[in-house]
Structure formats: structure tokens, C-alpha cells
Design a protein around this motif. Structure first.
Motif, PDB file in Angstrom:
ATOM      1  N   UNK A  25       0.822  -1.199   0.000  1.00 40.84           N
ATOM      2  CA  UNK A  25       0.000   0.000   0.000  1.00 40.84           C
ATOM      3  C   UNK A  25       0.860   1.254   0.000  1.00 40.84           C
ATOM      4  N   UNK A  26       1.964   1.205   0.755  1.00 41.78           N
ATOM      5  CA  UNK A  26       2.877   2.340   0.779  1.00 41.78           C
ATOM      6  C   UNK A  26       3.474   2.575  -0.595  1.00 41.78           C
ATOM      7  N   UNK A 214      -5.623  -2.576  -6.616  1.00 38.20           N
ATOM      8  CA  UNK A 214      -5.607  -3.474  -5.469  1.00 38.20           C
ATOM      9  C   UNK A 214      -5.818  -4.919  -5.933  1.00 38.20           C
ATOM     10  N   UNK A 215      -5.708  -5.860  -4.999  1.00 37.75           N
ATOM     11  CA  UNK A 215      -5.924  -7.263  -5.302  1.00 37.75           C
ATOM     12  C   UNK A 215      -4.850  -8.149  -4.717  1.00 37.75           C
ATOM     13  N   UNK A 292     -14.729 -15.585 -13.014  1.00 35.94           N
ATOM     14  CA  UNK A 292     -13.469 -15.319 -13.692  1.00 35.94           C
ATOM     15  C   UNK A 292     -12.431 -14.734 -12.761  1.00 35.94           C
ATOM     16  N   UNK A 293     -11.188 -14.744 -13.227  1.00 37.17           N
ATOM     17  CA  UNK A 293     -10.088 -14.070 -12.549  1.00 37.17           C
ATOM     18  C   UNK A 293      -9.483 -13.067 -13.532  1.00 37.17           C
ATOM     19  N   UNK A 294      -9.193 -11.873 -13.034  1.00 37.98           N
ATOM     20  CA  UNK A 294      -8.540 -10.856 -13.850  1.00 37.98           C
ATOM     21  C   UNK A 294      -7.194 -10.531 -13.230  1.00 37.98           C
ATOM     22  N   UNK A 295      -6.134 -10.696 -14.040  1.00 39.28           N
ATOM     23  CA  UNK A 295      -4.778 -10.433 -13.572  1.00 39.28           C
ATOM     24  C   UNK A 295      -4.231  -9.200 -14.268  1.00 39.28           C
ATOM     25  N   UNK A 299      -1.329  -8.533  -9.904  1.00 39.94           N
ATOM     26  CA  UNK A 299      -2.396  -8.659  -8.915  1.00 39.94           C
ATOM     27  C   UNK A 299      -3.590  -9.387  -9.524  1.00 39.94           C
ATOM     28  N   UNK A 300      -4.323 -10.072  -8.658  1.00 36.54           N
ATOM     29  CA  UNK A 300      -5.487 -10.842  -9.094  1.00 36.54           C
ATOM     30  C   UNK A 300      -6.736 -10.344  -8.406  1.00 36.54           C
ATOM     31  N   UNK A 301      -7.810 -10.235  -9.185  1.00 33.10           N
ATOM     32  CA  UNK A 301      -9.132  -9.927  -8.636  1.00 33.10           C
ATOM     33  C   UNK A 301     -10.152 -10.919  -9.185  1.00 33.10           C
ATOM     34  N   UNK A 302     -11.030 -11.382  -8.305  1.00 38.72           N
ATOM     35  CA  UNK A 302     -12.116 -12.240  -8.754  1.00 38.72           C
ATOM     36  C   UNK A 302     -13.209 -11.371  -9.354  1.00 38.72           C
TER      37      UNK A 302
END
Length: 345
Positions: A25-26, A214-215, A292-295, A299-302
Motif C-alpha cells: 500500500x505504501x 488493489x488485489x 473469472x479471474x482478472x490479472x 495482482x489478481x481480482x475475482x
């Protein structure tokens, strides 16, 4: 081969150890500040246009029509030509555990594309959703019916072998059919196809959005379609800030030039598959939506995926999820067993 057996599909996300969430995050906050400072000091004129399928800015015309080409993914067809210049690539099963690619070209026009293989109905439907000219060499019975009825503007190597389509001497048929972009343009002109008319643009993230992405930290992704020869691996390169692709352990590059295929977005979705004949041909449901998954940027997000106007779109809470400007690869796997996440630290 027994096509009734259940395919073993595994998605493995290997996370980099040693980087805490607070550190990440930093780092994101630092990137956001740098971008804000840069925005305040930049005085250069922004390019006027953005390509609709990559979101990349350009002063060039963006009004050209997209072209969809069926690309062979047999081990004897690797490495392929032209894939690094495709705006989008869809990877799906054809027969058995064998995958093929549908490569979409709009922002770039490679001099050589191939090897080219035969059409399937669900690839045609995907190309139709982007209003593409569809390029193939051969067809399944279902695809032949669609093409014969003029469902989509198309160029087929069965009728132009040795003219628009050329055979390479360094590979054996059926892994040696190629076409140039000049050949596509010539064929389109001969058949009276319009070459203008850009597809509707996807939604893309701003620089600030990308900096604050994020993710889960996903540095490496593995997908098995059932046969080792078609195993896929994506590995995030922190220097290039893009994903590298590997097929059966070998990096995917351009034939002859060895230019690597580098990707900004990887969308992995599950869809219902059904074997429909003794050859192992399939029906794939690209309309009902699913998981699905998005990369992006390691980083990965569902996400969920939906079909809007014939286009596969990642969504969250029914809102389209933005892509990072650049190249996108979409892997479509059977929903049985579907996406299986194995996380290692």
C-alpha cells in the motif's frame, strides 16, 4: 481418445513472499504521488485518439475495422507469427484437449500471421461480437453452415490456398498456412468488405487507477487444459510490468524474431463445454456468464463475466471492470471442474 473424461483444469496462483500488505500500500501511495507530480509538470500535448481494443493513445487513425484470425496452437506450429501484435487473443479448446487462438488485430498490422487453422462456431461468434473480418483455413460442419450463409465477412484458405494464403516451406501441413495483412486487405477488397468501422471501445483504467490497483499479489499463474503440451503459464515481470506467457514450459515468442509476447491483462473465465460428436468437437456457452479471474500488474481480482452485444466483459456488481491499456489475453476453460485456486506462500 476418450473425450468423455473430465478435463483436469487447475489454476495455481503463486504469491511472492516477503512483501507485506502495508509495504504494498505504501508503494501504491508513492506511485500515486509520483504520477500526480508528473501530471502537474507535463506540458506535452496528449495524442488525440485511443485505440478501442487496447486503450493506447495515438495520433494515428483508429477507424480501421478489426480482423480476427484463427491461429494454430499445435506444438508443431510454435512459435507463431503475429501474436505479439494482436490487441486481443482468445484461447479455447477445439477438439479433445487441444487449444486454438482467435487473434484480434486492430491497432497493429503484422506482415505475417499464422499458422492458420480451421473455423469453429464459437470462434466465429466471438469474432462477430467485434464486427471482425474472420480469417480461417477450413471449418467444422457447424462453422461451414455459418460461413456459407454469410453470417460473417470471411476469408477462407480453402479457396485461396497459394494466392492470398501461402504455405511455408519450413513446416509441414496443416501447420504451415500463413497470410499477410496485405493479403487480408487484398481479399477484403476483392470480396467488397468494408475495412473501416472500429469496434466499440472497452473500458480502460486511467494512470491513477492503475497506480492504485488493489488485489491479491499474483506473480505466477498456471492453467492446464489436460495435455502437458497445452499447459499455460503466465509470469509477471516486474521490470517490464507485464506478464510473459509460456506454453509447455517454453516462452511464447514471435517466430524468427524471437520477440516475446507481453501482456497487460489476463482474463481467465469458466464456461459450459459440451462434446457434440465423435471427433470431440464442442459447444461452448459464451452467453450465460460466470466466474473469472482478472490479472493485472501482478495482482489478481475475482470477477464475473457477461456477454454484452457478443463481447465477453469482466464485471463487478454489474459494472464493467476497466482494463489496463495494452494487450489482453482471454483464457476460456470448462466449468467442470472450473476455476480451482491453489495458493502457495
Amino acid at each position: 481418445m476418450n473425450y468423455k473424461r473430465v478435463l483436469f483444469i487447475v489454476l495455481a496462483i503463486l504469491l511472492l513472499a516477503g512483501c507485506s500488505a502495508k509495504e504494498e500500500l505504501a508503494l501504491d501511495d508513492s506511485k500515486t504521488k509520483d504520477l500526480a507530480d508528473k501530471k502537474n509538470t507535463d506540458v506535452k500535448d496528449e495524442p488525440r485518439n485511443k485505440f478501442p481494443l487496447t486503450g493506447v493513445s495515438s495520433d494515428e487513425s483508429i477507424e480501421q475495422r478489426a480482423v480476427a484470425v484463427m491461429i494454430n496452437n499445435h506444438p508443431n506450429a510454435r512459435p507463431q507469427s503475429g501474436l505479439s501484435k494482436a490487441d486481443l487473443v482468445y484461447e479455447m479448446l477445439a477438439e479433445g484437449d487441444i487449444t486454438r487462438f482467435l487473434a484480434i488485430f486492430q491497432s497493429e498490422r503484422p506482415s505475417q500471421i499464422g499458422p492458420i487453422r480451421s473455423a469453429r462456431d464459437y470462434y466465429i461468434e466471438t469474432a462477430k461480437g467485434l464486427d471482425c473480418i474472420y480469417v480461417c483455413h477450413g471449418f467444422s460442419p457447424e462453422a461451414k453452415t455459418m460461413l456459407d450463409k454469410g453470417y460473417i465477412d470471411n476469408l477462407n484458405g480453402l479457396y485461396y490456398d497459394g494466392t492470398l494464403f501461402q504455405r511455408s516451406d519450413d513446416r509441414k501441413a496443416p501447420h504451415n498456412s500463413y497470410i499477410s495483412f496485405a493479403g487480408i486487405q487484398k481479399g477484403a477488397k476483392e470480396k467488397g468488405y468494408e475495412m473501416k468501422g472500429a469496434p466499440k471501445p472497452f473500458t480502460f483504467l486511467t494512470e491513477e487507477d492503475v497506480a492504485g490497483l488493489q488485489g491479491e499479489s499474483a506473480q505466477k499463474v498456471e492453467i492446464s487444459y489436460g495435455l502437458k503440451e497445452y499447459d499455460v503459464e503466465y509470469e509477471y515481470d516486474a521490470t517490464d510490468k507485464k506478464y510473459k506467457r509460456y506454453s509447455n514450459g517454453e516462452q511464447a515468442v514471435e517466430y524468427k524474431s524471437n520477440k516475446p509476447i507481453l501482456l497487460d491483462n489476463i482474463l481467465i473465465i469458466e464456461a459450459a463445454h459440451k462434446v457434440i460428436d465423435e471427433k470431440g468437437r464442442r459447444k461452448i456457452d459464451l452467453n450465460s456468464g460466470g466466474k473469472g479471474y482478472l490479472l493485472q500488474k501482478g495482482r489478481l481480482n475475482e470477477v464475473e463475466w457477461v456477454n454484452r452485444g457478443g463481447r465477453i466483459i469482466p464485471v463487478k456488481s454489474d459494472e464493467e471492470v476497466g482494463l489496463i491499456p495494452g494487450k489482453t489475453w482471454i483464457n476460456i476453460i470448462p466449468d467442470q471442474p472450473g476455476l480451482v485456486k491453489d495458493v502457495s506462500f
